[in-house]
Design a protein around this motif. Sequence first.
Motif, PDB file in Angstrom:
ATOM      1  N   SER A  31       0.840  -1.195   0.000  1.00 11.89           N
ATOM      2  CA  SER A  31       0.000   0.000   0.000  1.00 11.89           C
ATOM      3  C   SER A  31       0.876   1.247   0.000  1.00 11.89           C
ATOM      4  CB  SER A  31      -0.891  -0.003   1.241  1.00 11.89           C
ATOM      5  OG  SER A  31      -1.556   1.224   1.364  1.00 11.89           O
ATOM      6  N   ARG A  32       0.581   2.180  -0.920  1.00  7.53           N
ATOM      7  CA  ARG A  32       1.311   3.444  -0.987  1.00  7.53           C
ATOM      8  C   ARG A  32       0.343   4.591  -1.163  1.00  7.53           C
ATOM      9  NH1 ARG A  32       6.368   1.620  -4.702  1.00  7.53           N
ATOM     10  NH2 ARG A  32       7.558   0.704  -3.008  1.00  7.53           N
ATOM     11  N   TYR A  33       0.636   5.713  -0.507  1.00  8.53           N
ATOM     12  CA  TYR A  33      -0.145   6.941  -0.621  1.00  8.53           C
ATOM     13  C   TYR A  33       0.786   8.064  -1.057  1.00  8.53           C
ATOM     14  CZ  TYR A  33      -4.144   5.000   1.904  1.00  8.53           C
ATOM     15  OH  TYR A  33      -5.232   4.259   2.280  1.00  8.53           O
ATOM     16  N   ILE A  34       0.264   9.031  -1.818  1.00  6.91           N
ATOM     17  CA  ILE A  34       1.021  10.212  -2.214  1.00  6.91           C
ATOM     18  C   ILE A  34       0.403  11.412  -1.513  1.00  6.91           C
ATOM     19  CG2 ILE A  34       1.675  11.711  -4.119  1.00  6.91           C
ATOM     20  CD1 ILE A  34       1.545   9.275  -5.931  1.00  6.91           C
ATOM     21  N   GLU A  47       5.288  10.250   9.203  1.00 11.11           N
ATOM     22  CA  GLU A  47       4.625   8.976   9.481  1.00 11.11           C
ATOM     23  C   GLU A  47       3.170   9.254   9.818  1.00 11.11           C
ATOM     24  OE1 GLU A  47       6.614   6.812  12.545  1.00 11.11           O
ATOM     25  OE2 GLU A  47       7.993   5.893  11.122  1.00 11.11           O
ATOM     26  N   LEU A  48       2.252   8.630   9.078  1.00 10.39           N
ATOM     27  CA  LEU A  48       0.827   8.809   9.298  1.00 10.39           C
ATOM     28  C   LEU A  48       0.152   7.459   9.424  1.00 10.39           C
ATOM     29  CD1 LEU A  48      -0.009  11.571   6.654  1.00 10.39           C
ATOM     30  CD2 LEU A  48       0.252  11.869   9.101  1.00 10.39           C
ATOM     31  N   ARG A  49      -0.954   7.437  10.145  1.00  7.85           N
ATOM     32  CA  ARG A  49      -1.736   6.217  10.301  1.00  7.85           C
ATOM     33  C   ARG A  49      -2.818   6.217   9.217  1.00  7.85           C
ATOM     34  NH1 ARG A  49      -5.417   3.992  14.434  1.00  7.85           N
ATOM     35  NH2 ARG A  49      -4.857   1.804  14.486  1.00  7.85           N
ATOM     36  N   LYS A  50      -2.689   5.310   8.237  1.00 12.03           N
ATOM     37  CA  LYS A  50      -3.595   5.253   7.097  1.00 12.03           C
ATOM     38  C   LYS A  50      -4.122   3.820   6.954  1.00 12.03           C
ATOM     39  CE  LYS A  50      -3.386   8.361   4.256  1.00 12.03           C
ATOM     40  NZ  LYS A  50      -4.306   9.473   4.084  1.00 12.03           N
ATOM     41  N   PHE A  51      -5.200   3.673   6.172  1.00 13.11           N
ATOM     42  CA  PHE A  51      -5.767   2.352   5.932  1.00 13.11           C
ATOM     43  C   PHE A  51      -4.960   1.629   4.860  1.00 13.11           C
ATOM     44  CE2 PHE A  51      -8.580  -0.589   3.708  1.00 13.11           C
ATOM     45  CZ  PHE A  51      -8.984  -1.368   4.770  1.00 13.11           C
ATOM     46  N   CYS A  52      -4.608   0.387   5.148  1.00 10.44           N
ATOM     47  CA  CYS A  52      -3.873  -0.443   4.196  1.00 10.44           C
ATOM     48  C   CYS A  52      -4.825  -1.498   3.632  1.00 10.44           C
ATOM     49  CB  CYS A  52      -2.688  -1.112   4.878  1.00 10.44           C
ATOM     50  SG  CYS A  52      -1.788  -2.213   3.776  1.00 10.44           S
ATOM     51  N   PRO A  53      -5.150  -1.439   2.339  1.00 15.65           N
ATOM     52  CA  PRO A  53      -6.048  -2.446   1.757  1.00 15.65           C
ATOM     53  C   PRO A  53      -5.419  -3.833   1.675  1.00 15.65           C
ATOM     54  CG  PRO A  53      -5.283  -0.924   0.079  1.00 15.65           C
ATOM     55  CD  PRO A  53      -4.781  -0.413   1.388  1.00 15.65           C
ATOM     56  N   CYS A  54      -4.107  -3.931   1.774  1.00 16.38           N
ATOM     57  CA  CYS A  54      -3.438  -5.238   1.749  1.00 16.38           C
ATOM     58  C   CYS A  54      -3.539  -5.941   3.097  1.00 16.38           C
ATOM     59  CB  CYS A  54      -1.978  -5.069   1.364  1.00 16.38           C
ATOM     60  SG  CYS A  54      -1.758  -4.243  -0.207  1.00 16.38           S
ATOM     61  N   CYS A  55      -3.408  -5.171   4.186  1.00 10.61           N
ATOM     62  CA  CYS A  55      -3.495  -5.723   5.547  1.00 10.61           C
ATOM     63  C   CYS A  55      -4.931  -5.712   6.073  1.00 10.61           C
ATOM     64  CB  CYS A  55      -2.633  -4.907   6.503  1.00 10.61           C
ATOM     65  SG  CYS A  55      -0.910  -4.821   6.058  1.00 10.61           S
ATOM     66  N   TYR A  56      -5.817  -4.955   5.430  1.00 13.26           N
ATOM     67  CA  TYR A  56      -7.212  -4.785   5.837  1.00 13.26           C
ATOM     68  C   TYR A  56      -7.342  -4.147   7.223  1.00 13.26           C
ATOM     69  CZ  TYR A  56      -7.925  -7.941   1.946  1.00 13.26           C
ATOM     70  OH  TYR A  56      -7.909  -8.526   0.701  1.00 13.26           O
ATOM     71  N   HIS A  58      -5.863  -0.303   9.717  1.00 11.20           N
ATOM     72  CA  HIS A  58      -5.096   0.930   9.773  1.00 11.20           C
ATOM     73  C   HIS A  58      -3.698   0.623  10.297  1.00 11.20           C
ATOM     74  CE1 HIS A  58      -9.014   2.836   9.338  1.00 11.20           C
ATOM     75  NE2 HIS A  58      -8.350   3.917   8.963  1.00 11.20           N
ATOM     76  N   THR A  59      -2.678   1.059   9.573  1.00  7.74           N
ATOM     77  CA  THR A  59      -1.286   0.819   9.960  1.00  7.74           C
ATOM     78  C   THR A  59      -0.494   2.109   9.788  1.00  7.74           C
ATOM     79  OG1 THR A  59      -0.748   0.118   7.718  1.00  7.74           O
ATOM     80  CG2 THR A  59      -1.320  -1.614   9.288  1.00  7.74           C
ATOM     81  N   ILE A  60       0.741   2.098  10.282  1.00 11.99           N
ATOM     82  CA  ILE A  60       1.636   3.237  10.130  1.00 11.99           C
ATOM     83  C   ILE A  60       2.225   3.211   8.724  1.00 11.99           C
ATOM     84  CG2 ILE A  60       3.784   4.312  10.948  1.00 11.99           C
ATOM     85  CD1 ILE A  60       1.606   4.500  12.990  1.00 11.99           C
TER      86      ILE A  60
END
Length: 66
Positions: A31-34, A47-56, A58-60
């Motif tokens: 998962s990558r965000y811009i 470092e931000l806490r965002k939703f990861c669609p791979c892990c299902y 919220h992760t760092i």
Amino acid sequence: MAKGKDVRVTVILECTSCVRNRVNKESTGISRYITQKNRHNTPSRLELRKFCPCCYKHTIHGEIKK
């Protein structure tokens, strides 16, 4: 008038748990965000806490080099 380095820069945030676990076999990738950050206010890595669609979940997500 020549401009120096821009104050606002574009950064890429990548999921730290996907990289650490080397991505599950059933997941699609990393998962990558811009986003953008102000270089003067936050000179360190973002470092931000965002939703990861791979892990299902919220992760760092940490800043990586381009």
